[in-house]
Design a protein around this motif. Structure first.
Motif, PDB file in Angstrom:
ATOM      1  N   ILE A  86       0.862  -1.185   0.000  1.00  0.00           N
ATOM      2  CA  ILE A  86       0.000   0.000   0.000  1.00  0.00           C
ATOM      3  C   ILE A  86       0.898   1.236   0.000  1.00  0.00           C
ATOM      4  O   ILE A  86       1.564   1.533   0.999  1.00  0.00           O
ATOM      5  CB  ILE A  86      -0.917   0.021   1.233  1.00  0.00           C
ATOM      6  CG1 ILE A  86      -1.820  -1.222   1.237  1.00  0.00           C
ATOM      7  CG2 ILE A  86      -1.743   1.298   1.268  1.00  0.00           C
ATOM      8  CD1 ILE A  86      -2.682  -1.331   2.477  1.00  0.00           C
ATOM      9  N   TYR A  97      -5.545   4.541   5.580  1.00  0.00           N
ATOM     10  CA  TYR A  97      -6.872   3.991   5.843  1.00  0.00           C
ATOM     11  C   TYR A  97      -7.253   4.144   7.309  1.00  0.00           C
ATOM     12  O   TYR A  97      -8.406   4.433   7.635  1.00  0.00           O
ATOM     13  CB  TYR A  97      -6.913   2.513   5.444  1.00  0.00           C
ATOM     14  CG  TYR A  97      -6.860   2.291   3.952  1.00  0.00           C
ATOM     15  CD1 TYR A  97      -8.008   2.400   3.175  1.00  0.00           C
ATOM     16  CD2 TYR A  97      -5.663   1.986   3.313  1.00  0.00           C
ATOM     17  CE1 TYR A  97      -7.973   2.203   1.805  1.00  0.00           C
ATOM     18  CE2 TYR A  97      -5.610   1.783   1.943  1.00  0.00           C
ATOM     19  CZ  TYR A  97      -6.766   1.893   1.187  1.00  0.00           C
ATOM     20  OH  TYR A  97      -6.712   1.713  -0.159  1.00  0.00           O
ATOM     21  N   THR A 121      -0.463   1.792   5.621  1.00  0.00           N
ATOM     22  CA  THR A 121      -1.802   1.473   6.120  1.00  0.00           C
ATOM     23  C   THR A 121      -2.435   2.661   6.852  1.00  0.00           C
ATOM     24  O   THR A 121      -3.649   2.714   7.017  1.00  0.00           O
ATOM     25  CB  THR A 121      -1.736   0.271   7.077  1.00  0.00           C
ATOM     26  OG1 THR A 121      -0.810   0.566   8.136  1.00  0.00           O
ATOM     27  CG2 THR A 121      -1.277  -0.976   6.348  1.00  0.00           C
ATOM     28  N   HIS A 178      -7.101  -2.651  -1.509  1.00  0.00           N
ATOM     29  CA  HIS A 178      -6.439  -1.447  -2.019  1.00  0.00           C
ATOM     30  C   HIS A 178      -6.639  -1.375  -3.533  1.00  0.00           C
ATOM     31  O   HIS A 178      -6.354  -2.332  -4.258  1.00  0.00           O
ATOM     32  CB  HIS A 178      -4.962  -1.494  -1.667  1.00  0.00           C
ATOM     33  CG  HIS A 178      -4.221  -0.247  -1.997  1.00  0.00           C
ATOM     34  ND1 HIS A 178      -4.575   1.000  -1.527  1.00  0.00           N
ATOM     35  CD2 HIS A 178      -3.119  -0.038  -2.784  1.00  0.00           C
ATOM     36  CE1 HIS A 178      -3.745   1.912  -1.994  1.00  0.00           C
ATOM     37  NE2 HIS A 178      -2.856   1.310  -2.758  1.00  0.00           N
ATOM     38  N   TYR A 185     -13.775   5.387   3.294  1.00  0.00           N
ATOM     39  CA  TYR A 185     -13.882   4.082   2.639  1.00  0.00           C
ATOM     40  C   TYR A 185     -14.948   3.244   3.350  1.00  0.00           C
ATOM     41  O   TYR A 185     -14.636   2.298   4.080  1.00  0.00           O
ATOM     42  CB  TYR A 185     -12.536   3.356   2.675  1.00  0.00           C
ATOM     43  CG  TYR A 185     -11.376   4.191   2.189  1.00  0.00           C
ATOM     44  CD1 TYR A 185     -11.093   4.307   0.837  1.00  0.00           C
ATOM     45  CD2 TYR A 185     -10.556   4.888   3.098  1.00  0.00           C
ATOM     46  CE1 TYR A 185     -10.032   5.076   0.390  1.00  0.00           C
ATOM     47  CE2 TYR A 185      -9.490   5.659   2.656  1.00  0.00           C
ATOM     48  CZ  TYR A 185      -9.240   5.754   1.313  1.00  0.00           C
ATOM     49  OH  TYR A 185      -8.181   6.507   0.862  1.00  0.00           O
ATOM     50  N   LEU A 199      -6.772  -5.724   3.711  1.00  0.00           N
ATOM     51  CA  LEU A 199      -6.720  -4.319   3.317  1.00  0.00           C
ATOM     52  C   LEU A 199      -5.888  -4.161   2.051  1.00  0.00           C
ATOM     53  O   LEU A 199      -6.247  -3.398   1.148  1.00  0.00           O
ATOM     54  CB  LEU A 199      -6.134  -3.479   4.451  1.00  0.00           C
ATOM     55  CG  LEU A 199      -6.019  -1.977   4.210  1.00  0.00           C
ATOM     56  CD1 LEU A 199      -7.396  -1.353   4.001  1.00  0.00           C
ATOM     57  CD2 LEU A 199      -5.303  -1.301   5.375  1.00  0.00           C
ATOM     58  N   GLY A 200      -4.760  -4.887   1.981  1.00  0.00           N
ATOM     59  CA  GLY A 200      -3.942  -4.847   0.773  1.00  0.00           C
ATOM     60  C   GLY A 200      -4.681  -5.374  -0.441  1.00  0.00           C
ATOM     61  O   GLY A 200      -4.495  -4.884  -1.564  1.00  0.00           O
ATOM     62  N   ASN A 241       3.840   0.008   4.555  1.00  0.00           N
ATOM     63  CA  ASN A 241       3.246  -0.318   3.252  1.00  0.00           C
ATOM     64  C   ASN A 241       3.059  -1.814   3.048  1.00  0.00           C
ATOM     65  O   ASN A 241       2.723  -2.256   1.956  1.00  0.00           O
ATOM     66  CB  ASN A 241       4.105   0.257   2.125  1.00  0.00           C
ATOM     67  CG  ASN A 241       5.470  -0.423   2.037  1.00  0.00           C
ATOM     68  OD1 ASN A 241       5.832  -1.272   2.855  1.00  0.00           O
ATOM     69  ND2 ASN A 241       6.248  -0.046   1.032  1.00  0.00           N
ATOM     70  N   ASN A 271      -4.145  -2.610  -6.199  1.00  0.00           N
ATOM     71  CA  ASN A 271      -3.873  -4.043  -6.088  1.00  0.00           C
ATOM     72  C   ASN A 271      -5.042  -4.864  -6.616  1.00  0.00           C
ATOM     73  O   ASN A 271      -4.854  -5.826  -7.367  1.00  0.00           O
ATOM     74  CB  ASN A 271      -3.598  -4.431  -4.632  1.00  0.00           C
ATOM     75  CG  ASN A 271      -2.342  -3.796  -4.094  1.00  0.00           C
ATOM     76  OD1 ASN A 271      -1.461  -3.400  -4.846  1.00  0.00           O
ATOM     77  ND2 ASN A 271      -2.249  -3.683  -2.779  1.00  0.00           N
TER      78      ASN A 271
END
Length: 358
Positions: A60, A67, A64, A110, A74, A106-107, A92, A113
């Motif tokens: 990321i 977020y 993080t 993203h 979001y 979460l990744g 990241n 991704n």
């Protein structure tokens, strides 16, 4: 698996009907190299390593914290994301998800991704359905049916990445390949018990992942909204077949020793390799899986007497309660009997040479 294919066929480029996608949060060299063989000692390193087009790193940019600090921006992530704990300190995610399942998910969510993963799946789908690749498969006597593909998801449920995104990956594959077989091979936390300081966390990750897998395997839809724009409820199950692989069998025999979990990786690779093989064993193996498919679609119902519920509902009468459990899970093991042909031939040649000289 890639090594086995290269050793058999010389190059993965000769097998365009086999497509790979490697997803990870850890981008360090230790994660990129094969577990038990460093690149400097590996003559096949350049041939078996994943190319940039076959990798999606769940990092990321900006970390993080973007977020954690602005989660209200979001809402599709806020519904399952927690902003407390160690998440903001993971940066990241370039060195892994820190055994935090939520971080890897979460990744996955993203935007860049998720878009990369979707594009790679679309690319793979187009490649597998290309007429030239179908012809190539027929030349090599591989059984390739573009209308009925086999898709394999291999992951560990002990760490943060595999256990955090395997369900999302399964359902994303369902969206892209709704009529194809999706098989999951999931390694349980027991394989990694030798890793210092993380056993409790790994067992917690595995337990949570299995609870979610069980929940979504029967009777419960998965609420998918990866891009925040197109929510949808995807039906169960996430995988057509799910193999749960533990480090010990019923006899208590372990695969490898402590810290040697790559023996399990080799077993899984051999299992997959046999799906691509043309031997009678491979054919029997595939047929057995098909024959078991009807059983895996069933559920097991356990009826029992619930005294407390019975008294509450009807005085002194006891009530029969039924719990249902999906039977979509299986396991496997492989063993081989090896005969040292080369050593026997060498010994016989030496004896013959000595006999001639004498």
């Amino acid at each position: 698996l890639r090594r086995m294919l290269v050793e058999r066929h010389g190059s993965l480029n000769k097998l365009p009907f086999l497509q790979f996608l490697h997803i990870d949060t850890d981008t360090t060299m230790n994660a990129i190299e094969q577990y038990d063989l460093k690149a400097a000692d590996d003559p096949l390193s350049s041939k078996v390593r994943f190319s940039p087009a076959e990798r999606v790193d769940l990092t990321i940019e900006g970390g993080t914290g973007k977020y954690v600090d602005h989660i209200d921006t979001y809402p599709h992530i806020k519904r399952w994301f927690r902003t407390d704990g160690k998440l903001a300190k993971l940066g990241n995610l370039g060195e892994g998800a820190g055994q935090v399942r939520m971080a890897s998910r979460l990744g996955f969510y993203h935007a860049s991704n998720f878009n990369s993963i979707s594009r790679q799946l679309e690319r793979a789908q187009a490649t597998l359905k290309a007429a030239v690749n179908l012809q190539r498969a027929q030349e090599l006597k591989f059984d390739l049916d573009p209308a009925h593909l086999n898709i394999y998801v291999v992951a560990s449920l002990a760490g943060g990445t595999g256990s955090g995104v395997f369900l999302d990956m399964g359902y994303l594959l369902q969206r892209h390949f709704p009529n194809d077989d999706r098989l999951a091979m999931l390694l349980l936390p027991g394989f990694f018990s030798a890793h210092a300081g993380g056993e409790l966390r790994m067992r917690a990750n595995g337990y949570a992942a299995l609870m979610e897998l069980n929940h979504y395997s029967f009777g419960n839809h998965f609420e998918a909204n990866w891009d925040g724009k197109n929510p949808e409820a995807l039906p169960p199950p996430p995988f057509s077949t799910t193999y749960l692989i533990d480090h010990k069998n019923e006899a208590g025999l372990a695969i490898g020793s402590a810290g040697q979990e790559y023996d399990a990786y080799r077993m899984c690779a051999e299992f997959l390799f046999q799906d691509f093989a043309l031997s009678s064993f491979a054919g029997t193996k595939r047929a057995t899986r098909i024959n078991l498919a009807n059983f895996s679609l069933d559920v097991y119902t356990h009826n029992f007497l619930n005294d407390a519920l019975g008294r509450q509902q009807s005085g002194d009468r006891r009530s029969v309660v039924g719990d249902t459990y999906p039977t979509r899970f299986g396991s496997f093991g492989l063993a081989s009997i090896a005969f040292p042909t080369d050593r026997v031939q060498s010994a016989c040649a030496c004896r013959l040479a000595r006999h001639i000289l004498e």
